[in-house]
Design an enzyme around this catalytic site. Sequence first.
Site, short mmCIF file in Angstrom:
data_model
loop_
_atom_site.label_atom_id
_atom_site.label_comp_id
_atom_site.label_asym_id
_atom_site.label_seq_id
_atom_site.Cartn_x
_atom_site.Cartn_y
_atom_site.Cartn_z
N HIS A 1 -3.48 -5.72 2.42
CA HIS A 1 -3.19 -5.85 3.84
C HIS A 1 -3.75 -7.19 4.32
O HIS A 1 -4.45 -7.88 3.59
CB HIS A 1 -3.89 -4.73 4.63
CG HIS A 1 -3.50 -3.35 4.23
ND1 HIS A 1 -2.27 -2.82 4.50
CD2 HIS A 1 -4.20 -2.37 3.61
CE1 HIS A 1 -2.22 -1.57 4.06
NE2 HIS A 1 -3.39 -1.27 3.51
N CYS B 1 0.82 -1.22 0.00
CA CYS B 1 0.00 0.00 0.00
C CYS B 1 0.85 1.27 0.00
O CYS B 1 1.46 1.57 -1.02
CB CYS B 1 -1.00 -0.05 1.14
SG CYS B 1 -2.44 0.98 0.82
N1 GLN Z 1 -1.89 7.02 1.85
C1 GLN Z 1 -2.03 6.08 0.80
C2 GLN Z 1 -3.37 6.11 0.10
O1 GLN Z 1 -4.38 6.40 0.71
C3 GLN Z 1 -1.73 4.70 1.35
C4 GLN Z 1 -2.76 4.18 2.30
C5 GLN Z 1 -2.38 2.88 2.95
O2 GLN Z 1 -1.20 2.58 3.13
N2 GLN Z 1 -3.35 2.09 3.34
O3 GLN Z 1 -3.44 5.82 -1.08
#
Ligand code: GLN
Length: 255
Positions: free
Chosen positions: A199, A94
């Site tokens: 995740h 992510c």
């Molecule tokens: N900040 C990034 C986004 O919203 C990554 C989010 C995350 O790591 N879940 O795209």
Amino acid sequence: MSGPSALRVAVVYPDLLGTYGDGGNGLILSRRAQWRGYPVELVQALSDEALPTADLYCLGGGEDGPQVRAAEGLLAEPTLTRAVEHGAVVLAVCAGYQIVGRSFPDADGTRREGVGLLDADTVKGAPPRAVGEVLAEPTRLPGTSEPLPTLTGFENHAGRTRLGEGVTPLARLVLGRGNESPAGTEGAVAGRVVGTYLHGPVLARNPALADLLLAWALAVDGLAPLDDHWEEALRYERLHMARRSRRLVARLGRS
Ligand code: GLN
């Protein structure tokens, strides 16, 4: 330096990229190697210290502000790029996935430079965020004679990732949003660098992916099987749940 035979696994900046529980990926890799008799050193590489050399790096998800700080920290020293040039394996999830790409947006949507390990650019997407369960069928990855089993995980991101020519998608989506382009894809792979929106932690839900990353890092063709009945029970439950929500999405979409 890691000992001559100890596999060093580094969780990168858990103080910045630690909000989604992806640090578990480092633990899973360490345990699965140790259970097979490989000595392992698991390092929590904090952002205020020099990044250590390692055989396998795990980057997790994070919020927009810490994500920018993490990218700046990694760009300030050549360690990660050099390690990859020398064959280190990277699993980036992510925010971590976006960071190892060429660019990503900060909270205001301003373009920020990524580490450039993957030919991918992330831009700010129109709301809503991509949130929910993901199912995806892996593409054929180096070191595998057949595709890995279906990937399961959950995503939660605002950024939309566009893959360039230099990367292969990690998987074809069955459920979820994944990358923006190519449409219907999730994650990216180039050499031994794997990026994903999943995740879970992703390696708890997908032990076959954990073993592939370990085999790459240990430079072995295969690994002895483990008793994965708890992992399989988790997979069964998650796959069943995601397939049910896929049918629900399809039904709601039609009504
Ligand atoms: N900040 C990034 C986004 O919203 C990554 C989010 C995350 O790591 N879940 O795209």
